[in-house]
Design a protein around this motif. Structure first.
Motif, PDB file in Angstrom:
ATOM      1  N   ASN A   1     -11.319  35.791  83.267  1.00 63.70           N
ATOM      2  CA  ASN A   1     -10.388  36.877  82.966  1.00 63.70           C
ATOM      3  C   ASN A   1      -8.972  36.354  83.103  1.00 63.70           C
ATOM      4  OD1 ASN A   1     -12.915  38.145  83.341  1.00 63.70           O
ATOM      5  ND2 ASN A   1     -11.912  40.065  83.886  1.00 63.70           N
ATOM      6  N   ILE A   2      -8.208  36.437  82.039  1.00 64.06           N
ATOM      7  CA  ILE A   2      -6.848  35.899  82.048  1.00 64.06           C
ATOM      8  C   ILE A   2      -5.863  37.025  82.327  1.00 64.06           C
ATOM      9  CG2 ILE A   2      -5.072  34.769  80.659  1.00 64.06           C
ATOM     10  CD1 ILE A   2      -7.243  33.166  79.333  1.00 64.06           C
ATOM     11  N   CYS A   3      -5.213  36.943  83.496  1.00 69.81           N
ATOM     12  CA  CYS A   3      -4.307  37.989  83.976  1.00 69.81           C
ATOM     13  C   CYS A   3      -2.912  37.437  84.265  1.00 69.81           C
ATOM     14  CB  CYS A   3      -4.887  38.643  85.226  1.00 69.81           C
ATOM     15  SG  CYS A   3      -6.500  39.415  84.976  1.00 69.81           S
ATOM     16  N   THR A   4      -2.565  36.365  83.622  1.00 71.13           N
ATOM     17  CA  THR A   4      -1.257  35.735  83.801  1.00 71.13           C
ATOM     18  C   THR A   4      -0.210  36.426  82.928  1.00 71.13           C
ATOM     19  OG1 THR A   4      -1.695  34.196  82.003  1.00 71.13           O
ATOM     20  CG2 THR A   4      -2.347  33.500  84.216  1.00 71.13           C
ATOM     21  N   PRO A   5       1.082  36.091  83.083  1.00 71.60           N
ATOM     22  CA  PRO A   5       2.074  36.590  82.129  1.00 71.60           C
ATOM     23  C   PRO A   5       1.651  36.277  80.693  1.00 71.60           C
ATOM     24  CG  PRO A   5       3.170  35.600  84.001  1.00 71.60           C
ATOM     25  CD  PRO A   5       1.711  35.335  84.188  1.00 71.60           C
ATOM     26  N   SER A   6       1.953  37.190  79.786  1.00 68.39           N
ATOM     27  CA  SER A   6       1.435  37.130  78.421  1.00 68.39           C
ATOM     28  C   SER A   6       1.784  35.836  77.697  1.00 68.39           C
ATOM     29  CB  SER A   6       1.965  38.319  77.624  1.00 68.39           C
ATOM     30  OG  SER A   6       1.666  39.531  78.275  1.00 68.39           O
TER      31      SER A   6
ATOM     32  N   THR B   1      11.274  39.392  79.531  1.00 72.38           N
ATOM     33  CA  THR B   1      11.737  38.253  78.736  1.00 72.38           C
ATOM     34  C   THR B   1      10.940  38.167  77.441  1.00 72.38           C
ATOM     35  OG1 THR B   1      10.167  36.673  79.724  1.00 72.38           O
ATOM     36  CG2 THR B   1      12.298  36.972  80.839  1.00 72.38           C
ATOM     37  N   LYS B   2      11.553  37.626  76.416  1.00 71.12           N
ATOM     38  CA  LYS B   2      10.883  37.480  75.128  1.00 71.12           C
ATOM     39  C   LYS B   2       9.843  36.361  75.167  1.00 71.12           C
ATOM     40  CE  LYS B   2      14.709  39.321  72.364  1.00 71.12           C
ATOM     41  NZ  LYS B   2      15.669  39.078  71.278  1.00 71.12           N
ATOM     42  N   GLU B   3      10.045  35.369  76.009  1.00 72.35           N
ATOM     43  CA  GLU B   3       9.136  34.225  76.059  1.00 72.35           C
ATOM     44  C   GLU B   3       7.825  34.549  76.773  1.00 72.35           C
ATOM     45  OE1 GLU B   3       9.046  29.514  77.483  1.00 72.35           O
ATOM     46  OE2 GLU B   3      10.805  30.766  77.902  1.00 72.35           O
ATOM     47  N   PHE B   4       7.878  35.397  77.808  1.00 70.49           N
ATOM     48  CA  PHE B   4       6.693  35.598  78.634  1.00 70.49           C
ATOM     49  C   PHE B   4       6.164  37.040  78.669  1.00 70.49           C
ATOM     50  CE2 PHE B   4       8.771  31.874  80.671  1.00 70.49           C
ATOM     51  CZ  PHE B   4       7.748  30.955  80.455  1.00 70.49           C
ATOM     52  N   ASP B   5       6.950  38.023  78.194  1.00 65.37           N
ATOM     53  CA  ASP B   5       6.555  39.406  78.421  1.00 65.37           C
ATOM     54  C   ASP B   5       6.767  40.320  77.225  1.00 65.37           C
ATOM     55  OD1 ASP B   5       5.623  41.543  79.986  1.00 65.37           O
ATOM     56  OD2 ASP B   5       7.642  42.061  80.662  1.00 65.37           O
TER      57      ASP B   5
ATOM     58  N   PHE C   1       8.998  49.848  59.106  1.00 63.48           N
ATOM     59  CA  PHE C   1      10.451  49.766  59.252  1.00 63.48           C
ATOM     60  C   PHE C   1      10.790  50.238  60.650  1.00 63.48           C
ATOM     61  CE2 PHE C   1      14.788  51.478  59.072  1.00 63.48           C
ATOM     62  CZ  PHE C   1      15.454  50.324  58.661  1.00 63.48           C
ATOM     63  N   SER C   2      11.593  49.463  61.356  1.00 70.53           N
ATOM     64  CA  SER C   2      11.827  49.752  62.769  1.00 70.53           C
ATOM     65  C   SER C   2      13.265  49.475  63.183  1.00 70.53           C
ATOM     66  CB  SER C   2      10.878  48.902  63.625  1.00 70.53           C
ATOM     67  OG  SER C   2      11.113  49.104  65.005  1.00 70.53           O
ATOM     68  N   MET C   3      13.694  50.185  64.199  1.00 72.38           N
ATOM     69  CA  MET C   3      14.941  49.889  64.902  1.00 72.38           C
ATOM     70  C   MET C   3      14.640  49.860  66.387  1.00 72.38           C
ATOM     71  SD  MET C   3      17.828  52.238  63.004  1.00 72.38           S
ATOM     72  CE  MET C   3      18.111  52.131  61.231  1.00 72.38           C
ATOM     73  N   ASP C   4      15.269  48.951  67.134  1.00 70.88           N
ATOM     74  CA  ASP C   4      15.104  48.932  68.581  1.00 70.88           C
ATOM     75  C   ASP C   4      16.420  48.604  69.254  1.00 70.88           C
ATOM     76  OD1 ASP C   4      15.428  46.089  68.719  1.00 70.88           O
ATOM     77  OD2 ASP C   4      13.292  45.789  68.374  1.00 70.88           O
ATOM     78  N   ALA C   5      16.440  48.770  70.558  1.00 70.50           N
ATOM     79  CA  ALA C   5      17.669  48.526  71.319  1.00 70.50           C
ATOM     80  C   ALA C   5      17.323  48.256  72.773  1.00 70.50           C
ATOM     81  CB  ALA C   5      18.605  49.733  71.228  1.00 70.50           C
ATOM     82  N   THR C   6      18.265  47.624  73.464  1.00 68.95           N
ATOM     83  CA  THR C   6      18.174  47.471  74.915  1.00 68.95           C
ATOM     84  C   THR C   6      19.326  48.295  75.481  1.00 68.95           C
ATOM     85  OG1 THR C   6      17.366  45.225  74.570  1.00 68.95           O
ATOM     86  CG2 THR C   6      17.998  45.817  76.810  1.00 68.95           C
ATOM     87  N   ARG C   7      19.031  49.532  75.867  1.00 67.84           N
ATOM     88  CA  ARG C   7      20.061  50.500  76.184  1.00 67.84           C
ATOM     89  C   ARG C   7      20.396  50.579  77.672  1.00 67.84           C
ATOM     90  NH1 ARG C   7      23.720  52.110  73.344  1.00 67.84           N
ATOM     91  NH2 ARG C   7      23.751  54.203  74.252  1.00 67.84           N
ATOM     92  N   LEU C   8      19.361  50.607  78.534  1.00 68.82           N
ATOM     93  CA  LEU C   8      19.612  50.916  79.939  1.00 68.82           C
ATOM     94  C   LEU C   8      19.152  49.844  80.912  1.00 68.82           C
ATOM     95  CD1 LEU C   8      18.585  54.706  80.010  1.00 68.82           C
ATOM     96  CD2 LEU C   8      20.818  53.680  79.467  1.00 68.82           C
ATOM     97  N   ARG C   9      18.196  49.017  80.545  1.00 68.78           N
ATOM     98  CA  ARG C   9      17.662  48.027  81.478  1.00 68.78           C
ATOM     99  C   ARG C   9      18.291  46.660  81.219  1.00 68.78           C
ATOM    100  NH1 ARG C   9      16.930  52.339  83.550  1.00 68.78           N
ATOM    101  NH2 ARG C   9      15.076  53.569  83.057  1.00 68.78           N
ATOM    102  N   LYS C  10      18.489  45.923  82.283  1.00 71.62           N
ATOM    103  CA  LYS C  10      19.064  44.582  82.164  1.00 71.62           C
ATOM    104  C   LYS C  10      17.942  43.584  81.914  1.00 71.62           C
ATOM    105  CE  LYS C  10      22.950  45.730  85.189  1.00 71.62           C
ATOM    106  NZ  LYS C  10      23.636  45.440  86.479  1.00 71.62           N
ATOM    107  N   ILE C  11      17.450  43.592  80.668  1.00 72.26           N
ATOM    108  CA  ILE C  11      16.367  42.706  80.256  1.00 72.26           C
ATOM    109  C   ILE C  11      16.696  42.114  78.897  1.00 72.26           C
ATOM    110  CG2 ILE C  11      14.577  43.902  81.572  1.00 72.26           C
ATOM    111  CD1 ILE C  11      13.757  45.332  78.987  1.00 72.26           C
ATOM    112  N   GLU C  12      15.972  41.080  78.549  1.00 75.14           N
ATOM    113  CA  GLU C  12      16.206  40.409  77.271  1.00 75.14           C
ATOM    114  C   GLU C  12      15.591  41.182  76.109  1.00 75.14           C
ATOM    115  OE1 GLU C  12      15.608  35.923  75.346  1.00 75.14           O
ATOM    116  OE2 GLU C  12      14.362  36.589  77.022  1.00 75.14           O
ATOM    117  N   ALA C  13      14.433  41.785  76.321  1.00 81.55           N
ATOM    118  CA  ALA C  13      13.713  42.485  75.263  1.00 81.55           C
ATOM    119  C   ALA C  13      14.158  43.951  75.185  1.00 81.55           C
ATOM    120  CB  ALA C  13      12.215  42.389  75.504  1.00 81.55           C
ATOM    121  N   GLU C  14      13.524  44.693  74.268  1.00 84.29           N
ATOM    122  CA  GLU C  14      13.930  46.079  74.023  1.00 84.29           C
ATOM    123  C   GLU C  14      13.381  47.032  75.078  1.00 84.29           C
ATOM    124  OE1 GLU C  14       9.792  46.207  72.735  1.00 84.29           O
ATOM    125  OE2 GLU C  14      11.344  44.689  72.630  1.00 84.29           O
TER     126      GLU C  14
END
Length: 339
Positions: free
Chosen positions: A67-72, A167-171, A197-210
């Motif tokens: 069972n693989i339960c590591t970061p994605s 993060t975009k690389e691991f999560d 068709f999509s729109m996304d944003a990083t509005r409130l959290r201090k993270i790299e992804a949306e």
């Protein structure tokens, strides 16, 4: 008895361990993590052997499933290595963060004759299984559209628990981490998608992804879909819903974690039948834990030599949809799936 091992002893691994314990004809034999302290719980609670070296653990012949339960972001190299060691695989969602990595996992399992299941446990909620029966019976008729909403809260403390979160690389963000379950359900109910068709944003959290995403989809059957996902809801999780609209019926599944029928009106189904179905689901809305379903299904798949219910290809389809949303948001234009 099918023997399981877990690699990656973070939060989600505890769900896997408990599912293995409760599942029929299954046993947790070992765990692996680079941090010995994280494995203490599994040794004390389940009597699992502990390894800091995955290669060494994979040499244990009595282990049949990993069972693989590591970061994605590191699923692929671990899964390929395990498949080459002839271990069947249960991979946490998402199967990977890149299509080429998903393909590598799927091909390694095929080449080495091992089973592959991806953890999309929401399919096994009682309400979802009942909805699938209605869909399979064609009671809604020609489908018009679907709506999926994940309106949840994941505060900054959640993301600050580990450096890889958000993060975009691991999560990935809300689509890849939380709403991918709902996208899997949408695909399961509505069929393949041909355009998004999509729109996304990083509005409130201090993270790299949306942390918030909206999008529309066109299914190959001509139906449309709307997706809204956010981890910015104040102050706590609000709701998780999936609604499906057809020429002969309307269904809305809702609640904080999409476990109950909020609305159902289907031609030919009396109010009494609908109320009985609601009551049946409300008696035990979560049912048997989804992870336990996945484990038991893997055990049966091995003993009866059949495909798991949630396959690697299923995991890849959900991943492809997320990545198509990302591509569309980046380009600010519609994206055709697979082109």
């Amino acid at each position: 008895m099918i023997n399981y091992a877990i690699v990656g002893c973070g939060h989600i691994a505890k769900k896997h361990a408990e599912a293995i314990k409760k599942a029929e004809d299954s046993k947790l034999l070992a765990v692996c993590d680079t941090d010995p302290d994280r494995m203490t719980y599994f040794k004390e609670e389940y009597g699992a052997d502990t390894y800091t070296d995955l290669d060494k653990m994979l040499k244990v012949e009595d282990i049949q499933v990993l069972n693989i339960c590591t970061p994605s972001g590191v699923h692929a190299p671990l899964a390929v290595k395990a498949a080459k060691a002839k271990k069947h695989l249960v991979v946490e969602k998402p199967i990977a963060l890149k299509i080429e990595d998903a393909d590598a996992i799927i091909e390694a399992c095929k080449d080495n004759g091992v089973k592959l299941a991806v953890v999309h446990p929401n399919r096994f909620r009682p309400v979802m299984m009942e909805l699938r029966k209605l869909m399979d019976d064609g009671l809604l008729g020609k489908l018009s559209h679907a709506n999926v909403a994940v309106r949840w809260n994941r505060n900054q403390e959640y993301y600050d628990q580990a450096s890889w979160r958000g993060t975009k690389e691991f999560d990935g963000g809300v689509l890849m981490n939380q709403a991918i379950h709902n996208l899997d359900l949408m695909l399961w109910f509505m069929g393949e998608v041909e355009e998004v068709f999509s729109m996304d944003a990083t509005r409130l959290r201090k993270i790299e992804a949306e942390d918030v995403s909206t999008g529309v989809v066109r299914f190959t059957n001509g139906a449309l879909g709307v997706v809204e996902a956010a981890t910015t809801i104040y102050p706590k999780n609000l709701e998780e819903t999936i609604s499906i609209f057809g020429e002969n019926g309307t269904i809305k599944i809702g609640g904080v974690t999409a476990t109950k029928i909020e609305h159902m009106n289907i031609e030919g189904l009396s109010e009494e039948i609908v109320n009985d179905l609601k009551a049946k689901i409300d008696e035990n809305p979560m049912g048997k834990p989804g992870h336990q379903w996945i484990i038991e299904d893997m055990t049966v798949s091995i003993t009866e030599d059949k495909e798991p219910i949630v396959t690697g290809e299923d995991g890849k389809r959900a991943l492809q949809l997320v990545l198509s949303f990302y591509e569309s948001a980046e380009k600010n234009q519609p994206v055709e799936i697979g082109k």
